[in-house]
Design a protein around this motif. Structure first.
Motif, mmCIF file in Angstrom:
data_model
loop_
_atom_site.group_PDB
_atom_site.id
_atom_site.type_symbol
_atom_site.label_atom_id
_atom_site.label_comp_id
_atom_site.label_asym_id
_atom_site.label_seq_id
_atom_site.Cartn_x
_atom_site.Cartn_y
_atom_site.Cartn_z
ATOM 1 N N GLY A 30 48.674 38.217 44.777
ATOM 2 C CA GLY A 30 48.301 39.999 44.698
ATOM 3 C C GLY A 30 46.766 39.798 44.402
ATOM 4 O O GLY A 30 46.166 40.837 44.477
ATOM 5 N N ALA A 33 44.959 39.888 47.476
ATOM 6 C CA ALA A 33 45.645 40.651 48.730
ATOM 7 C C ALA A 33 44.715 42.136 48.410
ATOM 8 O O ALA A 33 44.070 41.941 49.421
ATOM 9 C CB ALA A 33 47.120 40.812 48.576
ATOM 10 N N ASP A 34 43.972 42.031 46.928
ATOM 11 C CA ASP A 34 44.119 43.472 46.829
ATOM 12 C C ASP A 34 42.345 43.398 47.316
ATOM 13 O O ASP A 34 41.517 44.198 47.464
ATOM 14 C CB ASP A 34 43.569 43.143 45.152
ATOM 15 N N ASN A 37 42.108 43.788 51.079
ATOM 16 C CA ASN A 37 42.444 44.910 51.123
ATOM 17 C C ASN A 37 43.896 44.295 52.250
ATOM 18 O O ASN A 37 43.847 44.793 53.361
ATOM 19 C CB ASN A 37 41.555 45.382 51.524
ATOM 20 N N MET A 38 44.559 43.612 51.726
ATOM 21 C CA MET A 38 45.595 43.383 52.696
ATOM 22 C C MET A 38 46.789 43.713 51.805
ATOM 23 O O MET A 38 47.049 43.635 50.884
ATOM 24 C CB MET A 38 45.601 41.709 53.162
ATOM 25 N N SER A 39 48.095 43.618 52.469
ATOM 26 C CA SER A 39 49.102 43.598 51.374
ATOM 27 C C SER A 39 49.930 41.912 51.136
ATOM 28 O O SER A 39 48.633 40.808 51.856
ATOM 29 C CB SER A 39 50.665 43.515 52.709
ATOM 30 N N LYS A 40 50.457 41.508 50.829
ATOM 31 C CA LYS A 40 50.582 40.429 49.521
ATOM 32 C C LYS A 40 50.938 40.001 50.822
ATOM 33 O O LYS A 40 50.960 38.232 51.211
ATOM 34 C CB LYS A 40 51.248 40.309 48.155
ATOM 35 N N SER A 41 52.237 40.461 51.989
ATOM 36 C CA SER A 41 52.723 39.443 52.485
ATOM 37 C C SER A 41 51.739 39.149 54.012
ATOM 38 O O SER A 41 51.973 38.130 53.983
ATOM 39 C CB SER A 41 53.700 40.069 53.185
ATOM 40 N N GLY A 42 51.193 39.687 54.043
ATOM 41 C CA GLY A 42 49.594 39.278 55.022
ATOM 42 C C GLY A 42 48.998 38.248 54.627
ATOM 43 O O GLY A 42 49.036 37.814 55.685
#
Length: 195
Positions: A30, A33-34, A37-42
């Motif tokens: 998490g 990802a922050d 600037n991506m999603s957690k799944s990314g």
């Protein structure tokens, strides 16, 4: 590199920065990802699990340590010139890490009593470095640069102690001159073992 490889490399760079500051346990998908600037799944798609990410961060750290400390040192002549260069490059790296932190040292604290793949990887990496220091010390003895009865393991232990003291005094206590003290300590240590 392809785009996916470039993204993975960028994620690892940021992850290494975070782990250096917050420790391997502070590294989360998490948070990463922050930062990216991506999603957690990314982020998750590139590593599969948090543990896989942590292991990849360790491998990256180890490669950089080898590139900055080990490989330049083995270009020096065997014996004391090589051992001195190893220590000098090591101190230089630690002095840079005062601002961020050393993953080997923080990892030892985090995983000293936690079995598993991360601890095993840390032990292997630190053991490889200690093994390189031991070989360099033994070569210095064989070359006649150090006394024949030098306890190579003791010398490596004392060198390691100097590095841990630098990290502690400079990073934790913020005592000026800690890096210089380590160099003075190393020179005094080597002189005590010289033939």
């Amino acid at each position: 590199m392809r785009k996916g490889e470039m993204t993975r490399a960028a994620i690892l760079d940021v992850a290494l920065d975070l782990a250096s500051r917050d420790g391997l346990e502070g590294l989360t998908i998490g948070l990463l990802a922050d930062r990216m600037n991506m999603s957690k799944s990314g982020v998750f798609a590139h590593f599969g699990s948090r543990e896989d990410l942590q292991l990849e961060v360790l491998k990256l750290y180890h490669r950089r340590f080898e590139q900055e400390v080990f490989y330049p040192s083995i270009k020096e002549a065997r014996g004391l010139p090589r051992l001195k260069t190893m220590f000098a490059h090591w101190v230089k790296r630690v002095s840079v890490e005062i601002a961020s932190g050393c993953i080997y040292i923080s990892g030892a604290v985090e995983y000293d009593d936690r079995p598993g793949p991360i601890r095993e990887a840390l032990v292997t990496m630190v053991g490889a470095w200690q093994g390189a220091l031991l070989r360099a010390t033994q070569q210095a003895i064989e070359c006649g640069h150090l006394k024949a009865d030098t306890d190579a393991q003791q010398l490596v232990y004392e060198m390691y102690g100097l590095i841990l003291a630098v990290h502690h005094d400079a990073r934790f206590l913020r005592i000026p001159g800690a890096v210089e003290r380590a160099t003075v300590g190393f020179n005094r240590l080597v002189e005590s073992y010289q033939s």
